[in-house]
Design a protein around this motif. Structure first.
Motif, PDB file in Angstrom:
ATOM      1  N   ILE A  43       0.834  -1.206   0.000  1.00 56.10           N
ATOM      2  CA  ILE A  43       0.000   0.000   0.000  1.00 56.10           C
ATOM      3  C   ILE A  43       0.868   1.256   0.000  1.00 56.10           C
ATOM      4  O   ILE A  43       0.575   2.235  -0.701  1.00 56.10           O
ATOM      5  N   LYS A  44       1.938   1.237   0.759  1.00 56.52           N
ATOM      6  CA  LYS A  44       2.842   2.389   0.777  1.00 56.52           C
ATOM      7  C   LYS A  44       3.457   2.622  -0.606  1.00 56.52           C
ATOM      8  O   LYS A  44       3.570   3.760  -1.071  1.00 56.52           O
ATOM      9  N   MET A  45       3.815   1.548  -1.272  1.00 54.70           N
ATOM     10  CA  MET A  45       4.405   1.692  -2.605  1.00 54.70           C
ATOM     11  C   MET A  45       3.358   2.178  -3.616  1.00 54.70           C
ATOM     12  O   MET A  45       3.652   3.007  -4.485  1.00 54.70           O
ATOM     13  N   LYS A  46       2.143   1.677  -3.502  1.00 51.27           N
ATOM     14  CA  LYS A  46       1.096   2.077  -4.431  1.00 51.27           C
ATOM     15  C   LYS A  46       0.712   3.541  -4.249  1.00 51.27           C
ATOM     16  O   LYS A  46       0.548   4.287  -5.226  1.00 51.27           O
ATOM     17  N   ASP A  47       0.558   3.988  -3.000  1.00 50.77           N
ATOM     18  CA  ASP A  47       0.168   5.376  -2.723  1.00 50.77           C
ATOM     19  C   ASP A  47       1.341   6.342  -2.788  1.00 50.77           C
ATOM     20  O   ASP A  47       1.144   7.568  -2.762  1.00 50.77           O
ATOM     21  N   ASN A  48       2.560   5.762  -2.836  1.00 52.65           N
ATOM     22  CA  ASN A  48       3.764   6.586  -2.916  1.00 52.65           C
ATOM     23  C   ASN A  48       3.857   7.571  -1.748  1.00 52.65           C
ATOM     24  O   ASN A  48       4.234   8.745  -1.900  1.00 52.65           O
ATOM     25  N   ILE A  49       3.488   7.090  -0.562  1.00 52.22           N
ATOM     26  CA  ILE A  49       3.544   7.913   0.655  1.00 52.22           C
ATOM     27  C   ILE A  49       4.160   7.081   1.761  1.00 52.22           C
ATOM     28  O   ILE A  49       3.772   5.931   1.983  1.00 52.22           O
ATOM     29  N   ASP A  50       5.107   7.692   2.466  1.00 55.38           N
ATOM     30  CA  ASP A  50       5.750   7.032   3.599  1.00 55.38           C
ATOM     31  C   ASP A  50       5.467   7.831   4.862  1.00 55.38           C
ATOM     32  O   ASP A  50       6.066   8.890   5.091  1.00 55.38           O
ATOM     33  N   PRO A  51       4.546   7.371   5.717  1.00 52.19           N
ATOM     34  CA  PRO A  51       4.225   8.131   6.936  1.00 52.19           C
ATOM     35  C   PRO A  51       5.409   8.288   7.881  1.00 52.19           C
ATOM     36  O   PRO A  51       5.401   9.170   8.751  1.00 52.19           O
ATOM     37  N   ASP A  52       6.416   7.455   7.740  1.00 49.63           N
ATOM     38  CA  ASP A  52       7.570   7.520   8.637  1.00 49.63           C
ATOM     39  C   ASP A  52       8.628   8.514   8.167  1.00 49.63           C
ATOM     40  O   ASP A  52       9.686   8.636   8.799  1.00 49.63           O
ATOM     41  N   GLU A  92       1.246  16.111  12.809  1.00 52.33           N
ATOM     42  CA  GLU A  92      -0.199  15.936  12.686  1.00 52.33           C
ATOM     43  C   GLU A  92      -0.549  15.193  11.400  1.00 52.33           C
ATOM     44  O   GLU A  92      -1.397  14.306  11.391  1.00 52.33           O
ATOM     45  N   GLU A  93       0.093  15.566  10.316  1.00 48.87           N
ATOM     46  CA  GLU A  93      -0.163  14.901   9.057  1.00 48.87           C
ATOM     47  C   GLU A  93       0.311  13.452   9.089  1.00 48.87           C
ATOM     48  O   GLU A  93      -0.322  12.561   8.510  1.00 48.87           O
ATOM     49  N   ARG A  94       1.430  13.210   9.788  1.00 48.79           N
ATOM     50  CA  ARG A  94       1.942  11.853   9.896  1.00 48.79           C
ATOM     51  C   ARG A  94       0.931  10.940  10.582  1.00 48.79           C
ATOM     52  O   ARG A  94       0.709   9.806  10.170  1.00 48.79           O
ATOM     53  N   GLN A  95       0.320  11.439  11.658  1.00 49.76           N
ATOM     54  CA  GLN A  95      -0.651  10.637  12.384  1.00 49.76           C
ATOM     55  C   GLN A  95      -1.866  10.315  11.522  1.00 49.76           C
ATOM     56  O   GLN A  95      -2.393   9.204  11.550  1.00 49.76           O
ATOM     57  N   GLN A  96      -2.304  11.275  10.709  1.00 49.00           N
ATOM     58  CA  GLN A  96      -3.421  11.032   9.804  1.00 49.00           C
ATOM     59  C   GLN A  96      -3.065   9.974   8.757  1.00 49.00           C
ATOM     60  O   GLN A  96      -3.872   9.095   8.447  1.00 49.00           O
ATOM     61  N   LEU A  97      -1.845  10.094   8.221  1.00 47.69           N
ATOM     62  CA  LEU A  97      -1.409   9.108   7.237  1.00 47.69           C
ATOM     63  C   LEU A  97      -1.292   7.716   7.852  1.00 47.69           C
ATOM     64  O   LEU A  97      -1.633   6.713   7.216  1.00 47.69           O
TER      65      LEU A  97
END
Length: 488
Positions: free
Chosen positions: A112-121, A128-133
């Protein structure tokens, strides 16, 4: 080369290749069996390796008791709901182990991280945005796991669901157990089980099967099932379907318990677990249960499951565990080793099905007459996988070392092809022809069926795959096996 010489050249090369040593044909009938076939003591259809069980019917007393029980429920509803339960039981998987769950979560999370191209870490993302992600990612992982991973749940049998199990599984479970126990009786005629323990007894199929194979022999049966409603239903069947009547069916004592006694002081001649391993939540508990059942066994331990890949895996898990216990007992020099595989395997090695690449479980079939529910009253087929362990040490000299047929033989023009599991622990394809073999050997293969022992002596080969060029009129067709027997 001259074109006219080509057919002659091909004929010469074909004749040369046909003279090569071919292990597919290098076997002969057991001398003792062949002798009895010649003098007429044996009929080919009833040779010593046959199971002698073709179509199994429930005892009349049991069918009458079932009819009394089912008359309290609408027949159409019971028939429909029983089919739903049966399909669910056939699709059942074992619960995932904690390590498997963690690994599955990690794999899905990374996808899912690779598909969305987003790394919350990532350190560049605000807190705040990290917690939402992270919350969004966790939610997506949960939804994906819920769809892809098997959601195991323990089955709880109330009164109605017990009746559904009776309608769906009594006849096929009884038939499979009759075939297994009949094989034990035929190969060990001196064995008489006076006591029996049935773990996960359900509606008492194992007890009825034992009384069918060994009439008036078993004097004590202990049925263990966690469902009190299932125990009440099994007891009701012993009373002819009427709970107010005395038990008139069995001559011996019958006891119902909800928990398996942990004490090893009491031993039983026959211990059975039929379609119960799926109800144990993890591997550690399964192996502990198998260990307890084996410690309570003085004669035979019978484990039976659905003939699916998952059922095969659980039976092999128990088989490998018990074989490891036996190996340790031999290494430690115990005078009485734990035991050995009595059936279906003619060996104690690893199951060759794991390595043949077909993705087909080692399973067997039995034909049975179903309960007279609805319009479908024709003979049906049950596919099951099982293993039988016997206490003691395998005596090679005292027991015929015959191979087991793991497929129905393929009948082709001028030859028969069959696949067997050998005493050396390998799968082999053997081909019988009237030209290469004796009439007795050909008849033994001709009248053998899936699950029978094949009374022939096989040669030792260095290449178990048996991949050798054959004559065109004796060409085996392994691909047809795979087409005819898709994994369940």
């Amino acid at each position: 080369m001259n074109r006219r010489a080509l057919p002659v050249f091909r004929l010469l090369t074909r004749n040369l290749s046909s003279k090569k040593y071919n292990p597919k044909f290098d076997f002969e009938a057991d001398p003792d069996v062949a002798k009895h076939l010649i003098d007429g003591s044996y009929k080919p259809r009833r040779h010593p390796g046959t199971l002698d069980v073709r179509t199994v019917s429930l005892p009349d007393q049991l069918k009458e008791a079932v009819a009394v029980v089912l008359q309290d429920y609408p027949e159409k509803n019971v028939q429909k709901d029983a089919q739903v339960l049966n399909r669910y039981l056939w699709s059942r998987h074992a619960a995932l182990e904690p390590e498997e769950v963690k690994m599955r979560h990690h794999e899905v999370r990374e996808k899912i991280k690779m598909k969305d191209n987003i790394d919350p870490d990532s350190p560049d993302i605000p807190q705040e945005e990290r917690q939402q992600l992270l919350d969004s990612l966790q939610s997506k992982v949960y939804e994906r796991i819920k769809k892809e991973a098997y959601n195991w749940q323990a089955l709880q049998y109330d009164t109605y669901k017990s009746v559904l199990y009776l309608a769906a599984r009594l006849a096929p479970d009884f038939a499979a157990l009759v075939q297994i126990m009949s094989d034990i009786k035929k190969r060990d005629p001196g064995y008489t089980p006076l006591t029996m323990l049935d773990f996960g007894s359900g509606v008492g199929s194992s007890m009825w099967a034992a009384d069918h194979v060994w009439p008036h022999i078993c004097r004590e049966v202990v049925c263990v099932d966690s469902s009190s409603d299932m125990n009440d239903l099994a007891d009701r069947l012993l009373r002819g379907g009427d709970p107010d009547k005395p038990r008139l069916v069995r001559e011996g004592g019958t006891f119902f318990k909800q928990f398996l006694p942990l004490s090893n002081l009491l031993k039983y001649d026959l211990v059975v677990s039929s379609r119960s391993l799926f109800e144990i939540p993890n591997m550690n508990m399964r192996l502990r249960t198998i260990d307890v059942l084996w410690q309570k066994t003085s004669g035979y331990l019978v484990l039976v499951e659905a003939g699916t890949n998952e059922g095969y895996r659980l039976v092999q898990e128990a088989r490998d565990y018990l074989l490891e216990l036996s190996r340790k007992a031999q290494e430690e020099g115990e005078s009485n080793p734990k035991g050995y595989v009595f059936a279906p395997c003619p060996h104690d090695n690893f199951c060759p099905r794991f390595f043949d690449g077909s993705n087909i479980p080692c399973n067997f079939e039995v034909h049975y007459k179903p309960l007279p529910l609805g319009k479908n009253k024709r003979t049906q087929r049950e596919i099951f996988t099982y293993v039988v362990f016997k206490r003691g040490k395998r005596e090679i000299s005292a027991e015929k070392q015959w191979s087991r047929l793991v497929e129905d033989p393929l009948c082709r023009k001028k030859h028969l092809v069959c696949r067997v599991c050998t005493p050396s622990g390998t799968l082999r394809e053997v081909t019988a022809t009237k030209r290469r073999h004796s009439a007795e050997c050909y008849k033994l293969v001709r009248y053998s069926r899936w699950g029978d022992l094949l009374p022939v002596q096989l040669s030792e080969v260095s290449d178990p795959s048996n991949v050798i060029t054959q004559d065109s009129d004796e060409q085996s067709e392994p691909q047809e096996w795979i087409q005819n027997r898709n994994p369940i």
